[in-house]
Design a protein around this motif. Structure first.
Motif, PDB file in Angstrom:
ATOM      1  N   ALA A  66      31.439  -2.087   4.116  1.00 40.30           N
ATOM      2  CA  ALA A  66      31.623  -2.634   5.469  1.00 40.30           C
ATOM      3  C   ALA A  66      32.291  -1.615   6.379  1.00 40.30           C
ATOM      4  O   ALA A  66      31.930  -1.497   7.565  1.00 40.30           O
ATOM      5  CB  ALA A  66      32.449  -3.915   5.411  1.00 40.30           C
ATOM      6  N   HIS A  67      33.236  -0.860   5.844  1.00 40.88           N
ATOM      7  CA  HIS A  67      33.913   0.173   6.643  1.00 40.88           C
ATOM      8  C   HIS A  67      32.927   1.283   7.030  1.00 40.88           C
ATOM      9  O   HIS A  67      32.953   1.777   8.158  1.00 40.88           O
ATOM     10  CB  HIS A  67      35.104   0.730   5.865  1.00 40.88           C
ATOM     11  CG  HIS A  67      35.923   1.708   6.618  1.00 40.88           C
ATOM     12  ND1 HIS A  67      36.509   1.430   7.835  1.00 40.88           N
ATOM     13  CD2 HIS A  67      36.248   2.991   6.334  1.00 40.88           C
ATOM     14  CE1 HIS A  67      37.172   2.488   8.262  1.00 40.88           C
ATOM     15  NE2 HIS A  67      37.021   3.452   7.366  1.00 40.88           N
ATOM     16  N   ALA A  68      32.064   1.654   6.110  1.00 43.19           N
ATOM     17  CA  ALA A  68      31.055   2.677   6.409  1.00 43.19           C
ATOM     18  C   ALA A  68      30.134   2.216   7.524  1.00 43.19           C
ATOM     19  O   ALA A  68      29.827   2.971   8.448  1.00 43.19           O
ATOM     20  CB  ALA A  68      30.248   3.016   5.156  1.00 43.19           C
ATOM     21  N   VAL A  69      29.702   0.968   7.459  1.00 40.49           N
ATOM     22  CA  VAL A  69      28.816   0.415   8.490  1.00 40.49           C
ATOM     23  C   VAL A  69      29.565   0.329   9.822  1.00 40.49           C
ATOM     24  O   VAL A  69      29.050   0.749  10.863  1.00 40.49           O
ATOM     25  CB  VAL A  69      28.270  -0.965   8.060  1.00 40.49           C
ATOM     26  CG1 VAL A  69      27.524  -1.636   9.204  1.00 40.49           C
ATOM     27  CG2 VAL A  69      27.353  -0.809   6.845  1.00 40.49           C
ATOM     28  N   ALA A  70      30.785  -0.189   9.803  1.00 43.07           N
ATOM     29  CA  ALA A  70      31.569  -0.370  11.034  1.00 43.07           C
ATOM     30  C   ALA A  70      31.890   0.948  11.725  1.00 43.07           C
ATOM     31  O   ALA A  70      31.995   0.998  12.951  1.00 43.07           O
ATOM     32  CB  ALA A  70      32.856  -1.123  10.720  1.00 43.07           C
ATOM     33  N   THR A  71      32.039   2.013  10.950  1.00 41.42           N
ATOM     34  CA  THR A  71      32.387   3.313  11.535  1.00 41.42           C
ATOM     35  C   THR A  71      31.165   4.192  11.802  1.00 41.42           C
ATOM     36  O   THR A  71      31.306   5.349  12.185  1.00 41.42           O
ATOM     37  CB  THR A  71      33.371   4.072  10.619  1.00 41.42           C
ATOM     38  OG1 THR A  71      32.777   4.242   9.330  1.00 41.42           O
ATOM     39  CG2 THR A  71      34.692   3.342  10.504  1.00 41.42           C
ATOM     40  N   GLY A  72      29.977   3.643  11.574  1.00 35.95           N
ATOM     41  CA  GLY A  72      28.755   4.397  11.851  1.00 35.95           C
ATOM     42  C   GLY A  72      28.389   5.431  10.810  1.00 35.95           C
ATOM     43  O   GLY A  72      27.529   6.273  11.031  1.00 35.95           O
ATOM     44  N   ARG A  73      29.016   5.369   9.633  1.00 32.79           N
ATOM     45  CA  ARG A  73      28.713   6.338   8.589  1.00 32.79           C
ATOM     46  C   ARG A  73      27.668   5.845   7.613  1.00 32.79           C
ATOM     47  O   ARG A  73      27.425   6.466   6.578  1.00 32.79           O
ATOM     48  CB  ARG A  73      29.987   6.747   7.871  1.00 32.79           C
ATOM     49  CG  ARG A  73      30.830   7.629   8.801  1.00 32.79           C
ATOM     50  CD  ARG A  73      32.084   8.039   8.169  1.00 32.79           C
ATOM     51  NE  ARG A  73      33.120   7.098   8.606  1.00 32.79           N
ATOM     52  CZ  ARG A  73      34.384   7.174   8.246  1.00 32.79           C
ATOM     53  NH1 ARG A  73      34.783   8.098   7.422  1.00 32.79           N
ATOM     54  NH2 ARG A  73      35.252   6.307   8.700  1.00 32.79           N
ATOM     55  N   ALA A  74      27.050   4.719   7.969  1.00 31.95           N
ATOM     56  CA  ALA A  74      25.937   4.203   7.167  1.00 31.95           C
ATOM     57  C   ALA A  74      24.853   3.744   8.136  1.00 31.95           C
ATOM     58  O   ALA A  74      24.379   2.615   8.074  1.00 31.95           O
ATOM     59  CB  ALA A  74      26.403   3.066   6.277  1.00 31.95           C
ATOM     60  N   ALA A  75      24.496   4.654   9.020  1.00 29.14           N
ATOM     61  CA  ALA A  75      23.488   4.328  10.031  1.00 29.14           C
ATOM     62  C   ALA A  75      22.096   4.344   9.404  1.00 29.14           C
ATOM     63  O   ALA A  75      21.770   5.232   8.610  1.00 29.14           O
ATOM     64  CB  ALA A  75      23.566   5.316  11.179  1.00 29.14           C
ATOM     65  N   GLY A  76      21.293   3.370   9.734  1.00 25.69           N
ATOM     66  CA  GLY A  76      19.924   3.308   9.231  1.00 25.69           C
ATOM     67  C   GLY A  76      19.834   2.547   7.928  1.00 25.69           C
ATOM     68  O   GLY A  76      20.737   2.606   7.097  1.00 25.69           O
ATOM     69  N   GLN A  77      18.728   1.859   7.771  1.00 27.77           N
ATOM     70  CA  GLN A  77      18.514   1.021   6.595  1.00 27.77           C
ATOM     71  C   GLN A  77      18.523   1.836   5.302  1.00 27.77           C
ATOM     72  O   GLN A  77      19.128   1.435   4.319  1.00 27.77           O
ATOM     73  CB  GLN A  77      17.196   0.249   6.730  1.00 27.77           C
ATOM     74  CG  GLN A  77      16.932  -0.727   5.616  1.00 27.77           C
ATOM     75  CD  GLN A  77      17.928  -1.878   5.589  1.00 27.77           C
ATOM     76  OE1 GLN A  77      18.496  -2.264   6.604  1.00 27.77           O
ATOM     77  NE2 GLN A  77      18.149  -2.423   4.405  1.00 27.77           N
ATOM     78  N   ALA A  78      17.864   2.976   5.306  1.00 26.11           N
ATOM     79  CA  ALA A  78      17.791   3.788   4.088  1.00 26.11           C
ATOM     80  C   ALA A  78      19.190   4.259   3.671  1.00 26.11           C
ATOM     81  O   ALA A  78      19.537   4.208   2.477  1.00 26.11           O
ATOM     82  CB  ALA A  78      16.863   4.976   4.291  1.00 26.11           C
ATOM     83  N   ARG A  79      19.977   4.698   4.615  1.00 29.18           N
ATOM     84  CA  ARG A  79      21.339   5.162   4.305  1.00 29.18           C
ATOM     85  C   ARG A  79      22.200   4.009   3.786  1.00 29.18           C
ATOM     86  O   ARG A  79      22.956   4.175   2.831  1.00 29.18           O
ATOM     87  CB  ARG A  79      21.969   5.797   5.556  1.00 29.18           C
ATOM     88  CG  ARG A  79      23.406   6.196   5.414  1.00 29.18           C
ATOM     89  CD  ARG A  79      23.565   7.466   4.637  1.00 29.18           C
ATOM     90  NE  ARG A  79      24.973   7.846   4.618  1.00 29.18           N
ATOM     91  CZ  ARG A  79      25.516   8.596   3.705  1.00 29.18           C
ATOM     92  NH1 ARG A  79      24.765   9.109   2.755  1.00 29.18           N
ATOM     93  NH2 ARG A  79      26.780   8.884   3.735  1.00 29.18           N
TER      94      ARG A  79
END
Length: 169
Positions: A66-79
């Motif tokens: 969740a932190h990765a998604v919230a901070t933009g470090r998991a952008a994109g479905q594949a990532r």
């Protein structure tokens, strides 16, 4: 089925961290930096864990994701799919949390060896072409980073016991 594969100590270290509460993880993370890990997959995950623990949040897999998604470090479905799979695999395959401190020492020793190797390589590449005064400066500069890693590695190998809490009378 868990493999408890210790052939990747960085991943095993992170898997152990993902099992700890924030207070225990904070103690383990003392003296650690994300760039201590060589793996292009593990280092960013460690950075996420460091940030969560600094905020007082347990580094559970869902919190890291969740932190990765919230901070933009998991952008994109594949990532996002790759990251969630990596985190869950590290958590699932982790050795017991009792090995966390040992794995920290293993990871820091490897980081120290990489720093020494990189420093030796820079000196080797400069031996024939660099002015001796510049070479002397290069030798001193690189040893500071290796010495700092050595100090953190030694602290991980020989942790100071936590003082016992006084019990009120």
């Amino acid at each position: 089925m868990p493999t408890n594969d210790l052939t990747d100590p960085e991943r095993a270290f992170l898997g152990c961290l993902l099992q700890l509460p924030a207070t225990a993880a904070r103690r383990v993370l003392a003296g650690m930096r994300a760039d201590d890990l060589a793996s292009a997959a593990a280092a960013p995950v460690l950075q996420l864990v460091i940030e969560l623990v600094a905020a007082g949040t347990d580094p559970a897999p869902v919190a890291v994701y969740a932190h990765a998604v919230a901070t933009g470090r998991a952008a994109g479905q594949a990532r996002r799919e790759w990251l969630s799979g990596w985190i869950i695999d590290a958590y699932r395959d982790a050795p017991p949390p009792a090995l966390t401190n040992h794995l920290k020492a293993v990871v820091l020793e490897a980081a120290w060896r990489r720093a020494l190797f990189a420093h030796a390589r820079r000196i080797e590449q400069s031996l024939d072409t660099t002015d001796p005064a510049v070479l002397r400066e290069l030798a001193d500069d690189g040893m500071a980073a290796a010495a700092e890693l050595w100090s953190r590695y030694q602290s991980a190998l020989h942790p100071q016991p936590r003082p016992a809490r006084e019990v009120p009378a």
